[in-house]
Design an enzyme around this catalytic site. Sequence first.
Site, PDB file in Angstrom:
ATOM      1  N   GLU A  26      29.514  29.229  52.093  1.00  0.00           N
ATOM      2  CA  GLU A  26      30.652  28.888  51.217  1.00  0.00           C
ATOM      3  C   GLU A  26      31.870  28.468  52.042  1.00  0.00           C
ATOM      4  O   GLU A  26      31.903  28.633  53.263  1.00  0.00           O
ATOM      5  CB  GLU A  26      31.020  30.073  50.322  1.00  0.00           C
ATOM      6  N   LYS A  87      40.711  25.823  45.298  1.00  0.00           N
ATOM      7  CA  LYS A  87      39.654  26.832  45.314  1.00  0.00           C
ATOM      8  C   LYS A  87      38.696  26.417  44.204  1.00  0.00           C
ATOM      9  O   LYS A  87      39.061  26.448  43.029  1.00  0.00           O
ATOM     10  CB  LYS A  87      40.291  28.204  45.056  1.00  0.00           C
ATOM     11  N   VAL A 107      31.809  31.418  45.710  1.00  0.00           N
ATOM     12  CA  VAL A 107      30.395  31.786  45.588  1.00  0.00           C
ATOM     13  C   VAL A 107      29.776  31.006  44.426  1.00  0.00           C
ATOM     14  O   VAL A 107      28.724  30.374  44.566  1.00  0.00           O
ATOM     15  CB  VAL A 107      30.249  33.314  45.383  1.00  0.00           C
ATOM     16  N   ASP A 137      39.748  39.554  33.755  1.00  0.00           N
ATOM     17  CA  ASP A 137      39.599  38.761  34.966  1.00  0.00           C
ATOM     18  C   ASP A 137      38.226  39.053  35.563  1.00  0.00           C
ATOM     19  O   ASP A 137      38.052  39.977  36.356  1.00  0.00           O
ATOM     20  CB  ASP A 137      40.717  39.072  35.962  1.00  0.00           C
ATOM     21  N   SER A 139      35.124  37.299  37.575  1.00  0.00           N
ATOM     22  CA  SER A 139      34.841  36.121  38.400  1.00  0.00           C
ATOM     23  C   SER A 139      33.682  35.301  37.841  1.00  0.00           C
ATOM     24  O   SER A 139      32.679  35.851  37.372  1.00  0.00           O
ATOM     25  CB  SER A 139      34.500  36.565  39.816  1.00  0.00           C
ATOM     26  N   ASP A 141      31.727  33.992  39.599  1.00  0.00           N
ATOM     27  CA  ASP A 141      30.588  34.332  40.466  1.00  0.00           C
ATOM     28  C   ASP A 141      29.520  35.088  39.678  1.00  0.00           C
ATOM     29  O   ASP A 141      28.324  34.889  39.895  1.00  0.00           O
ATOM     30  CB  ASP A 141      31.037  35.217  41.641  1.00  0.00           C
ATOM     31  N   LYS A 158      33.829  43.201  46.817  1.00  0.00           N
ATOM     32  CA  LYS A 158      35.048  43.709  47.438  1.00  0.00           C
ATOM     33  C   LYS A 158      35.549  44.951  46.721  1.00  0.00           C
ATOM     34  O   LYS A 158      35.579  44.997  45.494  1.00  0.00           O
ATOM     35  CB  LYS A 158      36.117  42.621  47.432  1.00  0.00           C
TER      36      LYS A 158
HETATM   37  N1  PSU Z   1      34.677  37.102  50.234  1.00  0.00           N
HETATM   38  C1  PSU Z   1      35.496  37.030  51.304  1.00  0.00           C
HETATM   39  N2  PSU Z   1      36.543  36.200  51.243  1.00  0.00           N
HETATM   40  C2  PSU Z   1      36.735  35.366  50.178  1.00  0.00           C
HETATM   41  C3  PSU Z   1      35.854  35.416  49.059  1.00  0.00           C
HETATM   42  C4  PSU Z   1      34.851  36.314  49.144  1.00  0.00           C
HETATM   43  O1  PSU Z   1      35.308  37.735  52.282  1.00  0.00           O
HETATM   44  O2  PSU Z   1      37.662  34.587  50.220  1.00  0.00           O
HETATM   45  C5  PSU Z   1      35.996  34.466  47.897  1.00  0.00           C
HETATM   46  C6  PSU Z   1      34.595  33.996  47.484  1.00  0.00           C
HETATM   47  O3  PSU Z   1      34.526  32.600  47.635  1.00  0.00           O
HETATM   48  C7  PSU Z   1      34.467  34.408  46.044  1.00  0.00           C
HETATM   49  C8  PSU Z   1      35.900  34.368  45.598  1.00  0.00           C
HETATM   50  O4  PSU Z   1      33.625  33.559  45.327  1.00  0.00           O
HETATM   51  O5  PSU Z   1      36.603  34.946  46.721  1.00  0.00           O
HETATM   52  C9  PSU Z   1      36.103  35.109  44.304  1.00  0.00           C
HETATM   53  O6  PSU Z   1      37.295  34.672  43.711  1.00  0.00           O
HETATM   54  P1  PSU Z   1      37.611  34.917  42.159  1.00  0.00           P
HETATM   55  O7  PSU Z   1      37.765  36.402  41.983  1.00  0.00           O
HETATM   56  O8  PSU Z   1      38.911  34.182  41.885  1.00  0.00           O
HETATM   57  O9  PSU Z   1      36.445  34.350  41.388  1.00  0.00           O
HETATM   58 MN    MN Z   2      39.142  36.503  39.750  1.00  0.00          MN
END
Ligand code: PSU
Ligand code: MN
Length: 308
Positions: A26, A87, A107, A137, A139, A141, A158
């Site tokens: 990614e 993004k 992702v 919220d 994701s 993903d 995370k």
């Molecule tokens: N893991 C990391 N750093 C990141 C991300 C994941 O160590 O920057 C990113 C990934 O690309 C994941 C995104 O898909 O954060 C999720 O963002 P959101 O919660 O806005 O969907």
């Molecule tokens: Mn998010």
Amino acid sequence: MKHPHFQLSTEIARSLSLGAPIVALESTVITHGLPQPQNLNLARDMEKTVRDTGAIPATVALLDGKIRLGLSDAELVRLSESESTLKVSHRDFAAAIVKKFNGGTTVAGTMLAAHMAGIKVFATGGIGGVHKESAFDISTDLKALAETPMIVVCAGAKAILDLPATLEYLETMGVPVVGYQTDVFPAFYSRESRLNVSARLDSPTEIAEFAKAHWSLGLRSAVLVANPVPETESIPTSELEPMIAKASVEAMEKEIHGQALTPFLLGRISELTGGKSLRANLALLLNNARLASEIAKKMYVMKKSWAM
Ligand code: PSU
Ligand code: MN
């Protein structure tokens, strides 16, 4: 592949036609996840780790509105230094294409592009999930994991997320959560959590066979492989929890929502841990690139009997 919005490097196009082992990588981690210059170093190290393990890296990103698979070093530099990158998750592709923007794929975004090109293995750091700050919220993903048949190697979700809710969502969507040599769902910077995986597998061969069995049933979801951060870099959850809580309160006070939330939280935690979380992040990414490459090689060996 012929598609007006895709551009594959010669190496990736050739490797796909030969059926060689490819690992998708990614790029949101490059554009939004890590500070400079660690982001460029990491992008290069990920590709090198995949090659050293015997597979071919396909970094996925948008450059000038084209969906690119396989970037040159100059393009990696451009992506890592570009200030105005999007993004790119599912809903952002068309905007990036029409406006000819550069973008880092999340992702979800990487899974979409890699799947369309025919790649089956993908290495990332941590997946997105259900945020603690707002129950709505969630994701993209998770949606992508529910609907894209691909092996995704991560270090868990995370710890800034609501992990129980994230795992419940994956269960509802029928996404297997495989612990690599562990029964515990790892929490990204930490090896431990109070949560369990749905299956434990102990070798790349088992993982490849598991995916084959899963998809043989007509199931279309991803197989999520949770590979704990290496022991030497793992941060105990007791040490992290207060910092995550502090970063989360700050995000709410500053009214940071949506796409900006994950980068904000990761950045704050890196500051609060004095860079320790950043080191863990880099170590787990490389660890995942290695495991994904081993799995891709096993799938290559098994391929003759593949019916997908
Ligand atoms: N893991 C990391 N750093 C990141 C991300 C994941 O160590 O920057 C990113 C990934 O690309 C994941 C995104 O898909 O954060 C999720 O963002 P959101 O919660 O806005 O969907
Ligand atoms: Mn998010």
